[in-house]
Write a protein that holds these residues in place. Sequence first.
Motif, short mmCIF file in Angstrom:
data_model
loop_
_atom_site.label_atom_id
_atom_site.label_comp_id
_atom_site.label_asym_id
_atom_site.label_seq_id
_atom_site.Cartn_x
_atom_site.Cartn_y
_atom_site.Cartn_z
N PRO A 45 0.80 -1.18 -0.25
CA PRO A 45 -0.07 -0.01 0.05
C PRO A 45 0.86 1.28 -0.03
N VAL A 80 -4.13 2.69 1.09
CA VAL A 80 -3.25 3.38 0.13
C VAL A 80 -2.70 4.48 0.89
N LYS A 81 -1.33 4.47 0.62
CA LYS A 81 -0.27 5.11 1.25
C LYS A 81 -0.20 5.10 2.86
#
Length: 224
Positions: free
Chosen positions: A123, A198-199
């Motif tokens: 991710p 995500v991130k």
Amino acid sequence: MNMEEYIKGLPKGAVRARRDGTYTVVPRMRLGQMDAELLEAVSRAVRENGLAGVRLAASQRLMIDNVPASALRAVVTAVGLVGDAYAHKVQGCQGAAGCKLGQQDSLAAADRLERMLVDFSLPAKLKTGVSGCPMCCAESLVRDVGLFGRKHGWTVSFGGNGGKRVRGGDILAENVSEEEAFYIIRRALVFYAEHGKVKERTARFVERVGLDAVRLAVFSEPQA
């Protein structure tokens, strides 16, 4: 081809734009090591293009700073291979091969870990550190994945971060063999890959899902 297209065509991390309008060129290195050919190529690129010199980064990489746009292609060509060889970089210390305090072969383990990480789509970026002893010269405990050696095996940590929200990695196992350590790391990363946002770095991931959830994913029996 304009400069923007040229940079996009290079490997990831090969060239970085600077605020002053110049560029930084990053020669390809692994685990902080350079052979004679790369040393000579970098020296030649700096000398022939009238550059000030090079900079050593904390990530165990060499940076050629202040490269003007007019010299960028020449510097990249002279250096040869540039940018990251692998998507996820590993920091390693000398360990037992070169340090009197080293208790495990951290460079060999770091090399293996970097190659293993090729299998993962994660991710967010991943920083890892492999140290040969508990002194943790590769900053293992403030890395997403950390390994450090002791006399009787490896300690594995997960979820560390050295940024503005510092977090020490949680210890998942101590005094395990290299095979066991890599099995644990793989299981932790599979869980992170499947459930991370995500991130979302591993430090924030562990804070969100809880260490118990990570441990359960790592140490529960794999389903047939």
